[in-house]
Write an enzyme that holds these catalytic residues in place. Structure first.
Site, PDB file in Angstrom:
ATOM      1  N   ASP A  36     -43.501  70.306  -8.010  1.00 52.58           N
ATOM      2  CA  ASP A  36     -43.221  69.758  -9.332  1.00 52.58           C
ATOM      3  C   ASP A  36     -41.736  69.984  -9.613  1.00 52.58           C
ATOM      4  OD1 ASP A  36     -43.797  68.862 -12.009  1.00 52.58           O
ATOM      5  OD2 ASP A  36     -45.803  69.685 -11.741  1.00 52.58           O
ATOM      6  N   ASP A  61     -54.997  90.296 -10.547  1.00 49.50           N
ATOM      7  CA  ASP A  61     -54.270  90.387 -11.827  1.00 49.50           C
ATOM      8  C   ASP A  61     -54.717  89.302 -12.809  1.00 49.50           C
ATOM      9  OD1 ASP A  61     -53.116  88.102 -10.826  1.00 49.50           O
ATOM     10  OD2 ASP A  61     -51.043  88.816 -10.922  1.00 49.50           O
ATOM     11  N   ASP A 102     -52.771  82.562  -7.566  1.00 49.36           N
ATOM     12  CA  ASP A 102     -51.508  82.790  -6.845  1.00 49.36           C
ATOM     13  C   ASP A 102     -51.505  82.068  -5.496  1.00 49.36           C
ATOM     14  OD1 ASP A 102     -53.127  84.438  -5.233  1.00 49.36           O
ATOM     15  OD2 ASP A 102     -52.793  86.124  -6.605  1.00 49.36           O
ATOM     16  N   GLU A 145     -43.700  61.262 -13.306  1.00 45.88           N
ATOM     17  CA  GLU A 145     -44.594  61.227 -14.461  1.00 45.88           C
ATOM     18  C   GLU A 145     -43.976  60.251 -15.453  1.00 45.88           C
ATOM     19  OE1 GLU A 145     -46.527  64.095 -17.880  1.00 45.88           O
ATOM     20  OE2 GLU A 145     -44.462  64.354 -17.255  1.00 45.88           O
ATOM     21  N   ASN A 152     -55.087  88.839  -5.980  1.00 45.45           N
ATOM     22  CA  ASN A 152     -54.744  90.265  -6.120  1.00 45.45           C
ATOM     23  C   ASN A 152     -55.310  90.922  -7.378  1.00 45.45           C
ATOM     24  OD1 ASN A 152     -53.208  89.084  -8.033  1.00 45.45           O
ATOM     25  ND2 ASN A 152     -51.220  89.792  -7.280  1.00 45.45           N
ATOM     26  N   HIS A 164     -53.408  68.179 -15.519  1.00 46.28           N
ATOM     27  CA  HIS A 164     -53.360  69.442 -16.278  1.00 46.28           C
ATOM     28  C   HIS A 164     -53.015  69.262 -17.757  1.00 46.28           C
ATOM     29  CE1 HIS A 164     -49.300  68.419 -15.356  1.00 46.28           C
ATOM     30  NE2 HIS A 164     -48.863  69.323 -16.199  1.00 46.28           N
ATOM     31  N   ASP A 165     -52.738  68.031 -18.184  1.00 45.53           N
ATOM     32  CA  ASP A 165     -52.357  67.787 -19.587  1.00 45.53           C
ATOM     33  C   ASP A 165     -53.441  67.081 -20.401  1.00 45.53           C
ATOM     34  OD1 ASP A 165     -49.801  68.839 -19.320  1.00 45.53           O
ATOM     35  OD2 ASP A 165     -48.959  66.933 -18.652  1.00 45.53           O
ATOM     36  N   ASP A 215     -41.377  65.617 -13.289  1.00 44.96           N
ATOM     37  CA  ASP A 215     -41.848  65.800 -14.665  1.00 44.96           C
ATOM     38  C   ASP A 215     -41.041  64.928 -15.637  1.00 44.96           C
ATOM     39  OD1 ASP A 215     -43.557  67.649 -16.357  1.00 44.96           O
ATOM     40  OD2 ASP A 215     -41.607  68.068 -17.253  1.00 44.96           O
ATOM     41  N   ASP A 229     -57.217  83.568  -7.624  1.00 40.79           N
ATOM     42  CA  ASP A 229     -56.430  84.797  -7.697  1.00 40.79           C
ATOM     43  C   ASP A 229     -56.763  85.668  -6.488  1.00 40.79           C
ATOM     44  OD1 ASP A 229     -55.043  87.050  -8.480  1.00 40.79           O
ATOM     45  OD2 ASP A 229     -56.623  87.739  -9.853  1.00 40.79           O
TER      46      ASP A 229
HETATM   47  C1  NOJ Z   1     -45.171  67.168 -18.711  1.00 35.48           C
HETATM   48  C2  NOJ Z   1     -45.997  68.225 -18.062  1.00 35.48           C
HETATM   49  O1  NOJ Z   1     -47.010  67.616 -17.333  1.00 35.48           O
HETATM   50  C3  NOJ Z   1     -46.496  69.121 -19.159  1.00 35.48           C
HETATM   51  O2  NOJ Z   1     -47.465  70.040 -18.713  1.00 35.48           O
HETATM   52  C4  NOJ Z   1     -45.316  69.826 -19.752  1.00 35.48           C
HETATM   53  O3  NOJ Z   1     -45.731  70.573 -20.875  1.00 35.48           O
HETATM   54  C5  NOJ Z   1     -44.233  68.845 -20.193  1.00 35.48           C
HETATM   55  N1  NOJ Z   1     -44.018  67.789 -19.254  1.00 35.48           N
HETATM   56  C6  NOJ Z   1     -42.929  69.559 -20.365  1.00 35.48           C
HETATM   57  O4  NOJ Z   1     -42.417  69.906 -19.104  1.00 35.48           O
END
Ligand code: NOJ
Length: 565
Positions: A112, A39, A43, A268, A37, A341-342, A213, A35
């Site tokens: 993405d 908040d 960013d 993905e 700034n 990230h999932d 995605d 970050d």
């Molecule tokens: C896959 C993404 O990696 C995930 O983070 C997202 O929640 C779902 N697709 C829906 O876009």
């Protein structure tokens, strides 16, 4: 020669040796990176301030999770304007500065692309939901209810039904993710035109490609028949993914836009298995350059998915990597990754984040950087960042966690029990702020972070790793990234499993006309005997001090090279 044959040969030639096989991807989750700034939200200027860190690490291609305008129901995977930057992240001028900053350092940027669905706050959906006469009506998927209920039994990835009733038009729209993520109707040519326009807009700005995605979900099975499977994973594979026109649509994007740029695309791949993999990434196909298949990521997911864990072991992981390599051969390509990230932190999921955190993190790095495919490193893996164990459900921010919490409560599962599942598999494990130093909020922000920092930041952080120098996970990543670059055998060379009796051992050979390497990984807390004749080899890499030649220490990773004399 026939023109079609000629273009296929050209396509194949262009992909045999190419930058996107040689370079390494680093994923940034912008909200949690840095970050600038105060908040509390990461960013673009924050990322810009860390470009030298990334260059120094030795990664090449930055994949940015979505930074477009979004109501953030799913942290940006619900886009309300594809042509603008979310103000939390900065402005288009910041974006241009970031892109220029990367390019001037010889690095690249991929965006993405989330086009299976939009946000319900996108102007297309806002208009479409008002009336059946809306010009955007056919941008989405509408169905009448059945006996006063949803049109079919399809579940959403995030719990509950995949259909939501819309009062104004007295029917339902499809949302495979949250109800604020309505699915687009790719059958409609106007949708495909709009998407091609989006692709062109960003490519003309000079970006270097896209991560697409949930791309295998874009073509729906139009019968909308009830799903006949119990397991969510099976429904994904057989009902949602790989629909009848998926290849036509991807190929259309390729022919109309993508092929005109020197870029990379990675899809993905939920539901893409080894049988259909090459249809997406075969060098002769004109579709994607590579996919992130999710077979190893879905391991341990039971009937209801990630919050319904079932046992699995390391032999399953080995089998998956070896099956995929066999399926691709020299004809296609995948990306190699162990977290994003999932999914949970790789060292917490596939390593031992307590007694052997450093060693196991280095072993996993060795694996990601030596299997065949383009490695993708998630932010913080280079520091050995771990899962987080918040005590209160309120400290979690992910919509998936909260939706399933509600569902589990209805089934009588206590919050305390549910939290244990979240500690293992929740997505916020990887979304806590990047740990830059031991100061307040780990140096991520001067304000209040949008999600709490993992309390172990005082010990695990970039500054400490830099100060530690040799021996740190960070230095090991740097060394391995250079090593991979120097030794193209790890990029273009063949891959062969060296079978081992112990399920903990993963041995494989990478070789080409120049060199032969053996990678030995002991994925366990135990010593393991090495049953391999090493007399013709020299040791080139190890993740620890060399011990006994014939014994692999717990979590030891070794690379040997065949002597040439
Ligand atoms: C896959 C993404 O990696 C995930 O983070 C997202 O929640 C779902 N697709 C829906 O876009």
């Amino acid at each position: 020669m026939d023109y079609g044959v000629q273009t296929t040969i050209l396509k194949i030639m262009q992909q045999l040796k190419t930058w996107w096989k040689e370079e390494v991807i680093y994923q940034i989750y912008p909200r949690s990176f840095k970050d600038s700034n105060g908040d509390g939200i990461g960013d673009l200027q924050g990322i810009i301030s860390k470009l030298d860190y990334l260059k120094n690490l030795g990664v090449d291609i930055i994949w940015l999770s979505p930074i477009y305008k979004s109501p953030n129901d799913d942290n940006g995977y619900d886009i309300s304007d594809y042509y603008d930057i979310h103000p939390e992240f900065g402005t288009m001028a910041d974006f241009d500065e970031l892109l220029a900053g990367l390019h001037s350092r010889g690095m690249k940027l991929i965006m993405d692309l989330v086009v299976n669905h939009t946000s319900d706050e996108h102007e297309w959906f806002q208009d479409a939901k008002r009336s059946k006469d809306s010009k955007y009506r056919d941008y989405y998927i509408w169905k009448d209810g059945k006996d006063g209920k949803e049109p079919n039994n399809w579940p959403s990835f995030f719990g509950g039904s995949a259909w939501k009733y819309n009062e104004a038009t007295d029917d339902y729209y499809l949302h495979l993710f949250t109800e604020k993520q309505p699915d687009l109707n790719w059958e409609n040519p106007a949708v495909r035109d709009s998407i091609c326009d989006i692709l062109k807009f960003w490519l003309d700005k000079g970006i270097n490609g896209f991560r697409m995605d949930v791309i295998p979900l874009i073509s729906k099975r139009l019968e909308f028949a009830d799903a006949q499977y119990d397991m969510l994973n099976e429904i994904i594979e057989h009902v949602y993914s790989n629909g009848p026109k998926v290849h036509t649509y991807i190929n259309e994007m390729y022919e109309r836009v993508l092929k005109n740029y020197d870029i990379m695309t990675v899809g993905e791949g939920p539901g893409i298995n080894t049988e259909v993999g090459l249809k997406y990434v075969g060098h002769d196909r004109g579709e994607l350059n590579m996919i992130f298949h999710l077979d190893h990521m879905f391991l341990g997911h039971g009937e209801f998915g990630k919050f319904d864990p079932v046992p699995y072991d390391w032999s399953d992981v080995k089998r998956i990597f070896s099956d995929w390599d066999e399926a691709m051969g020299d004809s296609g390509w995948i990306s190699i990754f162990l977290d994003n990230h999932d999914f949970p932190r790789l060292v917490s999921r596939f390593g031992n984040d307590e007694d052997y955190r450093k060693k196991s993190a280095k072993l996993l790095a060795t694996m990601v950087l030596t299997l065949r495919g383009t490695p993708c490193i998630y932010q913080g893996s280079e520091l050995g960042m771990t899962n987080v164990h918040f005590d209160s459900i309120d400290d979690y921010k992910d919509v998936e966690t909260h939706n399933f919490h509600e569902e589990f409560k209805k089934k009588g599962v206590s919050t305390e029990e549910f939290l244990k599942l979240v500690h293992e598999n929740g997505r916020d494990n990887v979304r806590t702020p990047m740990q830059w130093n031991a100061e307040k909020h780990a140096g991520f922000t001067d304000g209040e972070p949008w999600i709490k920092v993992n309390p172990n930041y005082t010990e695990i952080n970039a500054e400490a790793a830099i100060a530690e120098g040799r021996g740190s996970i960070l230095e090991f990543y740097k060394m391995m990234l250079e090593f991979r670059k120097r030794n193209k055998t790890f990029i273009y060379g063949s891959f062969e499993i060296i079978p081992q009796e112990s399920k903990n051992l993963f041995f494989y050979k990478r070789s080409d006309e120049n060199d032969t390497f053996i990678v030995m990984l002991n994925h366990s807390d135990e010593e393991e005997m090495v049953d391999f004749d090493m007399s013709d080899y020299i040791f080139v890499v190890s993740n620890q001090e060399y011990g006994k030649v014939n014994i692999l220490q717990p979590w030891e990773a070794r690379i040997l090279k065949l002597r040439k004399d």
